[in-house]
Design a protein around this motif. Structure first.
Motif, PDB file in Angstrom:
ATOM      1  N   ILE A 166       0.848  -1.189   0.000  1.00 43.17           N
ATOM      2  CA  ILE A 166       0.000   0.000   0.000  1.00 43.17           C
ATOM      3  C   ILE A 166       0.883   1.238   0.000  1.00 43.17           C
ATOM      4  CG2 ILE A 166      -1.657   1.321   1.425  1.00 43.17           C
ATOM      5  CD1 ILE A 166      -2.700  -1.363   2.468  1.00 43.17           C
ATOM      6  N   GLY A 167       0.398   2.327  -0.573  1.00 39.16           N
ATOM      7  CA  GLY A 167       1.075   3.615  -0.458  1.00 39.16           C
ATOM      8  C   GLY A 167       0.876   4.173   0.940  1.00 39.16           C
ATOM      9  N   GLY A 168       1.950   4.515   1.637  1.00 38.45           N
ATOM     10  CA  GLY A 168       1.814   4.979   3.014  1.00 38.45           C
ATOM     11  C   GLY A 168       0.994   6.235   3.144  1.00 38.45           C
ATOM     12  N   VAL A 169       1.096   7.126   2.154  1.00 38.79           N
ATOM     13  CA  VAL A 169       0.257   8.318   2.051  1.00 38.79           C
ATOM     14  C   VAL A 169      -0.368   8.306   0.666  1.00 38.79           C
ATOM     15  CG1 VAL A 169       0.195  10.843   2.005  1.00 38.79           C
ATOM     16  CG2 VAL A 169       1.654   9.672   3.665  1.00 38.79           C
ATOM     17  N   ASN A 170      -1.681   8.375   0.605  1.00 43.73           N
ATOM     18  CA  ASN A 170      -2.359   8.346  -0.693  1.00 43.73           C
ATOM     19  C   ASN A 170      -2.048   9.615  -1.477  1.00 43.73           C
ATOM     20  OD1 ASN A 170      -5.017   9.135  -2.379  1.00 43.73           O
ATOM     21  ND2 ASN A 170      -4.790   6.921  -2.335  1.00 43.73           N
ATOM     22  N   TYR A 171      -1.595   9.444  -2.711  1.00 41.79           N
ATOM     23  CA  TYR A 171      -1.161  10.595  -3.502  1.00 41.79           C
ATOM     24  C   TYR A 171      -2.295  11.566  -3.801  1.00 41.79           C
ATOM     25  CZ  TYR A 171      -3.385   9.316  -7.930  1.00 41.79           C
ATOM     26  OH  TYR A 171      -4.313   9.067  -8.918  1.00 41.79           O
TER      27      TYR A 171
END
Length: 425
Positions: free
Chosen positions: A188-193
């Motif tokens: 998963i992306g740690g912070v959603n772009y």
């Protein structure tokens, strides 16, 4: 903090800012007709003024030494990546042996997934976020296809609830529990772009491990932005780019992390290259690969020194500031941006600016995504003409990222004034 939407307040806060001098260490774009308000550090960080000096040092040594620069340059090139290790580890909350700076982000993700996506039997699925950054989606799709699976079956996507903009962590937990015997890997992306939502990586790691899965993260929007604790959280692997919040130059070098418990496992599958080979025997040109017992084993080729020199210029600034102080200013700046947007939205009947990034500062970093109801791209074009460098995402979202190293409170106030000048028309 009691914010005020006034120039006097913004200037007073800037005077109180212990990090205000760091703004002078960066070069701001000059292409805008109006004075620039640069809010796209989440896409490409500004150039430190010291970058030219750092790169020129390597150019001078190349001119002086030629190939011997690998050993006799001021910063010898053969072990050049090693001078980045300690600083990188501090930024992502890792032990030095767990990190290395090398390659590019998606390359590193693929190399890590070669090692950590090991589907077998009924445990072959990957839990990932729906509508992740396209590069991650393509990487995951190609990985499952490489192993003979169909993405529609092998990828379990964490979707938003209808009418909501951010993911609920209880929904992540529910999916992990539901597919606990099928999930081979969580990525998963740690912070959603898009929304700027910070995921609870510690909880996801614990849930994933309890289900018997490997857990990794794309930290492109987290490294240099979030106070990460990868080793403490027990994350298996992670990768990040260096050109966003880490200001390492366009397409700059990437970092990767591998948890210490995996480092001495020589049987772990990997795509190998000679720069991952045991340093004591590397130049013996032996046929059998013997991996370095650190994250360096995931290197393929020798260091891209010019790119790493640019990266070093920024890392030295991060080391001087420290992530704790940086995050403290980040929260204050982003909180002020939130206040200014709300104030304008409340005072004007012809607009509704909905912040789709979490309001809880523990669930976000230096980014607010604004859903501009009733507005089209003409609003974005207007603020761009007025000097705001921001990011537009269809259909009507503006991403604003006040980077604490070089943005200040007056930048936020000026942005608000530009928004108001459009609405007054």
């Amino acid at each position: 903090m009691n914010y005020q939407n006034s120039l006097n307040f913004a200037q007073e806060k800037d005077k109180e800012d212990s990090l205000r001098s760091y703004r002078e260490q960066f070069l701001f774009p000059t292409f805008t007709k109006k004075p620039v308000v640069y809010f796209t550090g989440n896409s490409l960080g500004l150039q430190p003024k010291s970058t030219r000096e750092y790169i020129n040092q390597e150019l001078d040594d190349w001119a002086k030494w030629g190939v011997e620069g690998h050993f006799y340059a001021k910063n010898p090139w053969m072990p050049y990546h090693e001078i980045l290790t300690k600083q990188t580890a501090e930024i992502v909350g890792a032990k030095p042996e767990e990190v290395v700076v090398t390659h590019s982000l998606t390359t590193n993700l693929h190399l890590l997934m070669v090692s950590f996506y090991r589907p077998h039997g009924k445990r072959y699925k990957i839990l990932c976020e729906a509508k992740a950054f396209p590069s991650d989606q393509y990487a995951l799709q190609s990985q499952v296809k490489f192993h003979g699976y169909e993405p529609n079956d092998a990828l379990i996507q964490i979707a938003l609830r209808e009418g909501e903009h951010t993911v609920r962590m209880e929904d992540v937990k529910s999916l992990i529990d539901k597919h606990s015997e099928e999930i081979a890997m969580i990525m998963i992306g740690g912070v959603n772009y898009y929304t700027g939502q910070l995921w609870d990586m510690e909880a996801i790691t614990q849930w994933g491990h309890s289900a018997g899965a490997i857990v990794g993260f794309d930290l492109a929007h987290a490294a240099g932005n979030i106070h990460l604790k990868l080793n403490e959280w027990g994350v298996d692997f992670a990768a990040w780019c260096g050109y966003k919040y880490l200001n390492s130059s366009p397409g700059g070098v990437s970092g990767l992390y591998v948890n210490e418990r995996h480092l001495t496992n020589k049987d772990l599958p990997r795509f190998a290259g000679w720069w991952g080979q045991n340093k004591d025997t590397r130049f013996l040109m032996e046929e059998e690969f013997s991996p370095i017992p650190t994250a360096e084993a995931w290197q393929l080729s020798n260091a891209p020194v010019l790119g790493m020199a640019a990266h070093k210029a920024s890392l030295d600034i991060f080391t001087s500031v420290g992530m704790e102080k940086l995050c403290e200013k980040r929260d204050a700046l982003t909180g002020y941006l939130e206040f200014v947007i709300d104030d304008i939205s409340d005072r004007y009947d012809n607009v509704d600016f909905e912040i789709i990034t979490p309001r809880d500062k523990t669930q976000r970093g230096a980014q607010l995504s604004i859903l501009a109801h009733g507005q089209g791209k003409e609003l974005f074009d207007f603020i761009s003409e007025e000097g705001v460098v921001a990011d537009w995402r269809e259909p009507n979202v503006i991403r604003i990222a006040p980077a604490p190293l070089y943005n200040n409170f007056e930048d936020v106030y000026r942005f608000g004034q530009i928004l108001e000048s459009y609405l007054k028309q």
